[in-house]
Design an enzyme around this catalytic site. Sequence first.
Site, short mmCIF file in Angstrom:
data_model
loop_
_atom_site.label_atom_id
_atom_site.label_comp_id
_atom_site.label_asym_id
_atom_site.label_seq_id
_atom_site.Cartn_x
_atom_site.Cartn_y
_atom_site.Cartn_z
CB ALA A 169 4.29 11.62 -10.92
N GLY A 191 5.47 9.52 -6.19
CA GLY A 191 4.48 10.49 -5.72
C GLY A 191 3.43 9.85 -4.81
CD GLU A 217 7.49 12.66 -3.85
OE1 GLU A 217 6.90 12.45 -4.93
OE2 GLU A 217 8.44 13.46 -3.74
CD GLU A 262 10.10 9.26 -7.09
OE1 GLU A 262 10.72 8.41 -6.41
OE2 GLU A 262 9.05 9.81 -6.71
N1 3HC Z 1 2.80 6.46 -14.72
C1 3HC Z 1 2.15 6.05 -15.84
N2 3HC Z 1 1.98 4.76 -16.15
C2 3HC Z 1 2.47 3.84 -15.30
C3 3HC Z 1 3.15 4.19 -14.12
C4 3HC Z 1 3.31 5.58 -13.84
N3 3HC Z 1 3.93 6.00 -12.74
N4 3HC Z 1 3.52 3.07 -13.49
C5 3HC Z 1 3.07 2.05 -14.23
N5 3HC Z 1 2.43 2.51 -15.33
C6 3HC Z 1 1.77 1.72 -16.36
C7 3HC Z 1 2.73 0.84 -17.14
O1 3HC Z 1 3.31 1.54 -18.21
C8 3HC Z 1 1.82 -0.27 -17.60
O2 3HC Z 1 1.09 0.21 -18.69
P1 3HC Z 1 0.62 -0.78 -19.88
O3 3HC Z 1 -0.24 -1.82 -19.20
O4 3HC Z 1 -0.08 0.11 -20.82
O5 3HC Z 1 1.89 -1.36 -20.42
C9 3HC Z 1 0.85 -0.43 -16.44
O6 3HC Z 1 0.92 0.80 -15.71
C10 3HC Z 1 1.18 -1.57 -15.50
O7 3HC Z 1 2.56 -1.46 -15.12
P2 3HC Z 1 3.50 -2.75 -15.00
O8 3HC Z 1 3.34 -3.59 -16.22
O9 3HC Z 1 4.84 -2.26 -14.65
O10 3HC Z 1 2.77 -3.52 -13.79
P3 3HC Z 1 3.42 -4.27 -12.55
O11 3HC Z 1 2.27 -4.72 -11.74
O12 3HC Z 1 4.44 -5.23 -13.01
O13 3HC Z 1 4.20 -3.14 -11.73
C11 3HC Z 1 4.53 -1.06 -10.59
C12 3HC Z 1 3.50 -2.11 -11.11
C13 3HC Z 1 5.40 -1.68 -9.52
C14 3HC Z 1 3.75 0.10 -10.05
C15 3HC Z 1 5.43 -0.63 -11.77
O14 3HC Z 1 4.62 -0.27 -12.86
C16 3HC Z 1 6.31 0.53 -11.46
O15 3HC Z 1 7.36 0.37 -10.88
N6 3HC Z 1 5.91 1.75 -11.90
C17 3HC Z 1 6.72 2.92 -11.80
C18 3HC Z 1 6.74 3.46 -10.41
C19 3HC Z 1 7.54 4.72 -10.36
O16 3HC Z 1 8.60 4.83 -10.90
N7 3HC Z 1 6.97 5.73 -9.68
C20 3HC Z 1 7.60 6.99 -9.62
C21 3HC Z 1 7.07 7.83 -10.72
S1 3HC Z 1 7.89 9.38 -10.83
C22 3HC Z 1 7.22 10.29 -9.57
O17 3HC Z 1 6.38 9.83 -8.85
C23 3HC Z 1 7.73 11.68 -9.48
C24 3HC Z 1 7.28 12.35 -8.23
O18 3HC Z 1 8.28 12.24 -7.28
C25 3HC Z 1 7.00 13.78 -8.46
#
Ligand code: 3HC
Length: 693
Positions: free
Chosen positions: A66, A105, A108, A128
């Site tokens: 998400a 997400g 998912e 998450e």
């Molecule tokens: N939402 C918004 N922005 C995100 C994001 C997300 N889910 N994931 C990454 N970004 C952004 C980062 O803030 C960063 O932004 P910036 O360049 O402006 O600083 C950019 O994307 C690149 O991210 P990274 O520097 O972390 O890049 P990497 O290549 O090192 O890693 C990744 C990529 C493995 C995807 C890592 O970013 C990550 O782990 N992201 C989070 C994943 C996550 O937690 N997903 C679950 C979200 S909650 C959800 O899905 C709820 C659902 O169940 C309803």
Amino acid sequence: MIQLTEAATLTVQDGIGIISINNPPVNALGYPVRKGIADGIDQAVKDSQVKAIVIICEGRTFCAGADIREFGQPPKEPGLGEVLEILDASPKPTIAAIHGTAFGGGLETALSCHFRIGVPTAQFGLPEVKLGLLPGAGGTQRLPRVVGPEKALQMIAIGDPIGATEALAVGLIDEIVDGDLKAAAIAFAGKVLAENRPLVKVSANNQKVEAARGKSEIFDTFRKSIARKARGFVAPENCIKAVEGSVNLPFKEGLKRERELFMELMNGHQSAAQRYAFFAERQVSKIPDIPKDTPQLDVKKVGIIGAGTMGGGIAMNFVNAGYTVTLVETKQDFLDRGLGVIRKNYEITASKGKMTTADVEKRMSLITGTLSLEDLADVDLVIEAVFEDMPLKKEIFGKLDRICKKDAILATNTSYLDVNEIAAVTGRPEFVLGLHFFSPANVMRLLEIVRGAKTSKTVLATALTIGKKIKKVAVVVGVCHGFAGNRMFSQRKNEMDQVILEGASPEQVDKVVYDFGFPMGPFVLSDLIGLDLGWKKETSSSSSVRDILCESGRMGQKNGRGYYLYEAGNRAPIPDPEVKQMIDDFAAKQGYKKRAVSDDEIVKRCVYPLINEGAKILEEGIAVRPSDLDIIWINGYGWPVYLGGPMFYADLIGLDKVLATLKEYEAKLGSHWKPAALIEKLVSEGKGFKDLN
Ligand code: 3HC
Ligand code: NAI
């Protein structure tokens, strides 16, 4: 091609509808992506030419989750749950074609398709929990139905991803595909159609969850297995409860349960703190006057001076990232000992199956030991990690300036000394900076990059890149005594030393600090580090509890006696009445009247000095932003991430309340509690530290 939204298109090729998502950088499931998928499915289902539907992403990854930036904002329809229901109900086969990271997400979404294929490097996860949340779009209900509750618990409540091979083995994907992913997805869709494969609707696939019904031991065992790691966090327990729901409730009821548990977390402060930390960590490398295109130096060969506690760990970081390292010592014995420790560390890792013996040899082969500084003539970067002694460091930097090539970066790992004074002995202060690692340097994620008055932008930008390459969280700080982290730490230490003279016992303080969420309290920590670090018998003057303990031969864990007693081979601290007496006697001599100190006061006296000193550091421009200090404390000092860091915590409590307490303590305890001008200013403007991030 139909442009569904600004982030999604639909094309039809060989009877396959391809919904392609393009929402850089990580294809997060923001509104245009959700709407694109919903509309794409709707149109593809209506289009009689389309026989099967593929969801694929452009750029570096499948959807990484998400859009975290949308959390806390008014929801915009369609929500992800709604989109996934549309996917779930598709009468035509749906296939998720995955590369990069199908996270949160994103996974998912893939789980709501009938089939999933992935490239060999793809990663699959529900992380998450690391944001203080749980998968809130059916992940806790669908994943157990696919991989079984045990595996689902690990993936959901711990949050670590799995690779393609494991995903295939546990049934999370149907095929690993090589070559062009889109072509492979179209071919896979063709196969599904040709074989007339039944559509696998995960929500209706109850076999694995039904098999676990009534087996509460699955959950009890899992709870026990994560108890230590999950201490203090609320999200892991909610994750477990949601997976329990998948086992004990029908799918729709399970979704409802998941939503309740998700909202509980979303509305709590832990997730707010963890989401803040996620972005704060990505913010640290953005330095206002160092644009992305700042020219950088090419660093391949690294020299490290001193193979002691720090030098060895620092060398491991570089070797792990593939750099070649020249390690310099004064005596062969010291060099052998240092190299021996590095080898042993790698061998321990190998014995746990985390690397092969060939890897151990490969890494060791990247390190060359020497007794001659002259061997650093061709390295690109030197990190000095000799004793904390200014004349020695100056002597070494003078020599390095003569020996090293003219554009080599010269760094010191000093904990407290003035980097500008060290730089001044060289003819190239613009190439000098601090690279302050934390002990154990091969384990701790934090690296303070200490920017000297003359450090060039190129050198700083190069250091930031190196930090990333060696997988550290690198935070830029300025020159002052102790830089950011240790300067704040010293304030806390002084206060904790004081509080035991007023009447709190080391056990009480340690328990309160541990219960707050730190890995250990200050006195257990002192015993672990060694009370004699920086203490000298010749100059000791019985002027502190530490002096007195060291003078009586209590050096900490290493000799079984410090603030606590330790039994041989056991790290558990045992309170010692003798120490209590020593503290009481010392306090009485200093004129303290013993009183009961409340736990609440201990928390404040432990944490508020960090906040106040942090504010002074910001005033002086030593740190770029408050969130950088929080990242330092989370990654270098064990601050619990669910409390966001000391500066986040100050805002959480209310900066006005913090200010009132600082003033109260200033009156009661002395001028060292005088509130930082920045705190006064922020409070008077009705602002918090968050307004400076
Ligand atoms: N939402 C918004 N922005 C995100 C994001 C997300 N889910 N994931 C990454 N970004 C952004 C980062 O803030 C960063 O932004 P910036 O360049 O402006 O600083 C950019 O994307 C690149 O991210 P990274 O520097 O972390 O890049 P990497 O290549 O090192 O890693 C990744 C990529 C493995 C995807 C890592 O970013 C990550 O782990 N992201 C989070 C994943 C996550 O937690 N997903 C679950 C979200 S909650 C959800 O899905 C709820 C659902 O169940 C309803
Ligand atoms: P240490 O005493 O374990 O190691 C220092 C090593 O440097 C010794 O092996 C010594 O033989 C070697 N050495 C001394 N003079 C030398 C010279 N002229 N040439 C080559 N080698 C020489 O010390 P430690 O703990 O590794 O600290 C090193 C530096 O790192 C200090 O500046 C310290 O303040 C800093 N530091 C220490 C941390 C810690 O927790 N130990 C944390 C962060 C920084």
